[in-house]
Motif scaffolding. Structure first.
Motif, PDB file in Angstrom:
ATOM      1  N   ILE A  76      -0.071 102.491 -71.509  1.00  0.00           N
ATOM      2  CA  ILE A  76      -0.664 103.576 -72.287  1.00  0.00           C
ATOM      3  C   ILE A  76       0.356 104.115 -73.296  1.00  0.00           C
ATOM      4  O   ILE A  76       1.524 104.295 -72.960  1.00  0.00           O
ATOM      5  CB  ILE A  76      -1.170 104.709 -71.347  1.00  0.00           C
ATOM      6  N   SER A  77      -0.064 104.327 -74.539  1.00  0.00           N
ATOM      7  CA  SER A  77       0.767 104.886 -75.605  1.00  0.00           C
ATOM      8  C   SER A  77       1.983 103.981 -75.851  1.00  0.00           C
ATOM      9  O   SER A  77       1.811 102.799 -76.125  1.00  0.00           O
ATOM     10  CB  SER A  77       1.178 106.315 -75.250  1.00  0.00           C
ATOM     11  N   LEU A  78       3.223 104.481 -75.729  1.00  0.00           N
ATOM     12  CA  LEU A  78       4.377 103.609 -75.875  1.00  0.00           C
ATOM     13  C   LEU A  78       4.327 102.498 -74.831  1.00  0.00           C
ATOM     14  O   LEU A  78       4.758 101.363 -75.091  1.00  0.00           O
ATOM     15  CB  LEU A  78       5.682 104.396 -75.738  1.00  0.00           C
ATOM     16  N   GLY A  79       3.784 102.800 -73.663  1.00  0.00           N
ATOM     17  CA  GLY A  79       3.589 101.763 -72.650  1.00  0.00           C
ATOM     18  C   GLY A  79       2.634 100.680 -73.124  1.00  0.00           C
ATOM     19  O   GLY A  79       2.732  99.523 -72.721  1.00  0.00           O
ATOM     20  N   GLY A  80       1.707 101.063 -74.003  1.00  0.00           N
ATOM     21  CA  GLY A  80       0.805 100.082 -74.603  1.00  0.00           C
ATOM     22  C   GLY A  80       1.563  99.157 -75.545  1.00  0.00           C
ATOM     23  O   GLY A  80       1.306  97.949 -75.590  1.00  0.00           O
ATOM     24  N   VAL A  81       2.498  99.724 -76.302  1.00  0.00           N
ATOM     25  CA  VAL A  81       3.361  98.906 -77.164  1.00  0.00           C
ATOM     26  C   VAL A  81       4.191  97.955 -76.301  1.00  0.00           C
ATOM     27  O   VAL A  81       4.288  96.764 -76.586  1.00  0.00           O
ATOM     28  CB  VAL A  81       4.295  99.800 -78.015  1.00  0.00           C
ATOM     29  N   PHE A  82       4.765  98.499 -75.230  1.00  0.00           N
ATOM     30  CA  PHE A  82       5.561  97.671 -74.320  1.00  0.00           C
ATOM     31  C   PHE A  82       4.724  96.567 -73.665  1.00  0.00           C
ATOM     32  O   PHE A  82       5.215  95.466 -73.429  1.00  0.00           O
ATOM     33  CB  PHE A  82       6.201  98.533 -73.240  1.00  0.00           C
ATOM     34  N   SER A  83       3.467  96.870 -73.361  1.00  0.00           N
ATOM     35  CA  SER A  83       2.609  95.851 -72.732  1.00  0.00           C
ATOM     36  C   SER A  83       2.387  94.690 -73.701  1.00  0.00           C
ATOM     37  O   SER A  83       2.381  93.519 -73.297  1.00  0.00           O
ATOM     38  CB  SER A  83       1.270  96.460 -72.287  1.00  0.00           C
ATOM     39  N   LEU A  84       2.217  95.005 -74.976  1.00  0.00           N
ATOM     40  CA  LEU A  84       2.060  93.962 -75.991  1.00  0.00           C
ATOM     41  C   LEU A  84       3.363  93.177 -76.156  1.00  0.00           C
ATOM     42  O   LEU A  84       3.348  91.950 -76.291  1.00  0.00           O
ATOM     43  CB  LEU A  84       1.644  94.587 -77.324  1.00  0.00           C
ATOM     44  N   LYS A  85       4.478  93.879 -76.131  1.00  0.00           N
ATOM     45  CA  LYS A  85       5.786  93.230 -76.283  1.00  0.00           C
ATOM     46  C   LYS A  85       6.068  92.298 -75.102  1.00  0.00           C
ATOM     47  O   LYS A  85       6.621  91.209 -75.279  1.00  0.00           O
ATOM     48  CB  LYS A  85       6.887  94.293 -76.408  1.00  0.00           C
ATOM     49  N   ILE A  86       5.694  92.720 -73.898  1.00  0.00           N
ATOM     50  CA  ILE A  86       5.839  91.856 -72.726  1.00  0.00           C
ATOM     51  C   ILE A  86       5.017  90.574 -72.917  1.00  0.00           C
ATOM     52  O   ILE A  86       5.475  89.460 -72.642  1.00  0.00           O
ATOM     53  CB  ILE A  86       5.389  92.579 -71.437  1.00  0.00           C
TER      54      ILE A  86
END
Length: 254
Positions: free
Chosen positions: A92-102
């Motif tokens: 979620i939010s920055l975690g959403g960016v991180f999920s895409l980066k993963i």
């Protein structure tokens, strides 16, 4: 009063693993309900707590997005070390960016991006998030209004170099969206700020997979996992993950 910081959690539920990622100034509380929901339905969920988060705003400013990203990677490897060979990721939010980066850098079974600001083109608004978090946190500590005002003024003068790294990670992730070939679900609150809504459509258009979908939540703002439609969010994530072709075909459904 000293507040107890939220911690990383692991909910063991089955052979299918999901890495859950919280947002900037957030905590694992952002994704706890989703983790509990998925666990009851046969998924093992792990949510890492990023360095500096969940504590004082001053502590957060002493860390960097590189630190937080390393915690995300450690979370992914933690699930691997437990023996999980198929891992989905949702953030979620920055975690959403991180999920895409993963999903860009590691093998993932599927990716769920929730309210990820990949089209943010500046660090504007990041300090406002931290400032608002600081006001709430210091109030919960039981500090007087005068002390809070004084400490907030000091906070304004502290270095904000880490914010530049947030922007760099976001821009690089946005640039590499075409490398994502895993099934992708984009979730977005319709009452969220325009940058997040624009980002949601952009993600859907630029991930390189035919298995992709976007769902809008008409009554939700930014942190949809704890908002008015949080139960619907849980249901939609479960439905999406359950439609993926996992090697483990046995799954408890309630």
């Amino acid at each position: 009063m000293k507040l107890v910081a939220p911690k990383s959690f692991t909910f063991e539920g089955g052979n299918r693993a999901v890495l859950l990622l919280h947002g900037f100034t957030g905590s694992t509380k952002d994704v706890k309900r989703l983790g509990e929901y998925l666990q009851k339905r046969g998924y093992t969920c792990h949510a890492p707590m990023y360095k500096g988060h969940g504590g004082t705003p001053e502590e957060l400013l002493q860390t960097t997005p590189t630190d937080w990203w390393q915690d995300v990677i450690k979370g992914y490897h933690y699930l691997q070390d437990l023996g999980y060979e198929e891992i989905a990721v949702a953030g979620i939010s920055l975690g959403g960016v991180f999920s895409l980066k993963i999903a860009e850098e590691f093998p993932v079974k599927a990716v769920v991006s929730m309210c990820a600001p990949v089209k943010r083109n500046s660090t504007e608004g990041l300090f406002d998030r931290l400032y608002n978090y600081a006001k709430i946190y210091k109030s919960f500590e039981g500090k007087s209004k005068e002390v809070i005002i004084e400490e907030l003024e000091v906070l304004k003068s502290l270095p904000r170099n880490s914010f530049n790294s947030v922007q760099s990670i976001t821009e690089n992730t946005c640039h590499d969206l075409h490398t994502i070939t895993s099934p992708t679900l984009v979730l977005q609150g319709a009452l969220d700020d325009a940058i997040y809504q624009e980002s949601a459509s952009y993600i859907l258009d630029h991930v390189e997979t035919n298995e992709k979908e976007i769902i809008w939540y008409k009554e939700s703002g930014h942190i949809i996992t704890t908002g008015k439609e949080k139960e619907k969010v849980c249901e939609d994530v479960f439905t999406f993950l359950n439609e993926i072709e996992w090697s483990d075909t046995t799954l408890q459904i309630e």
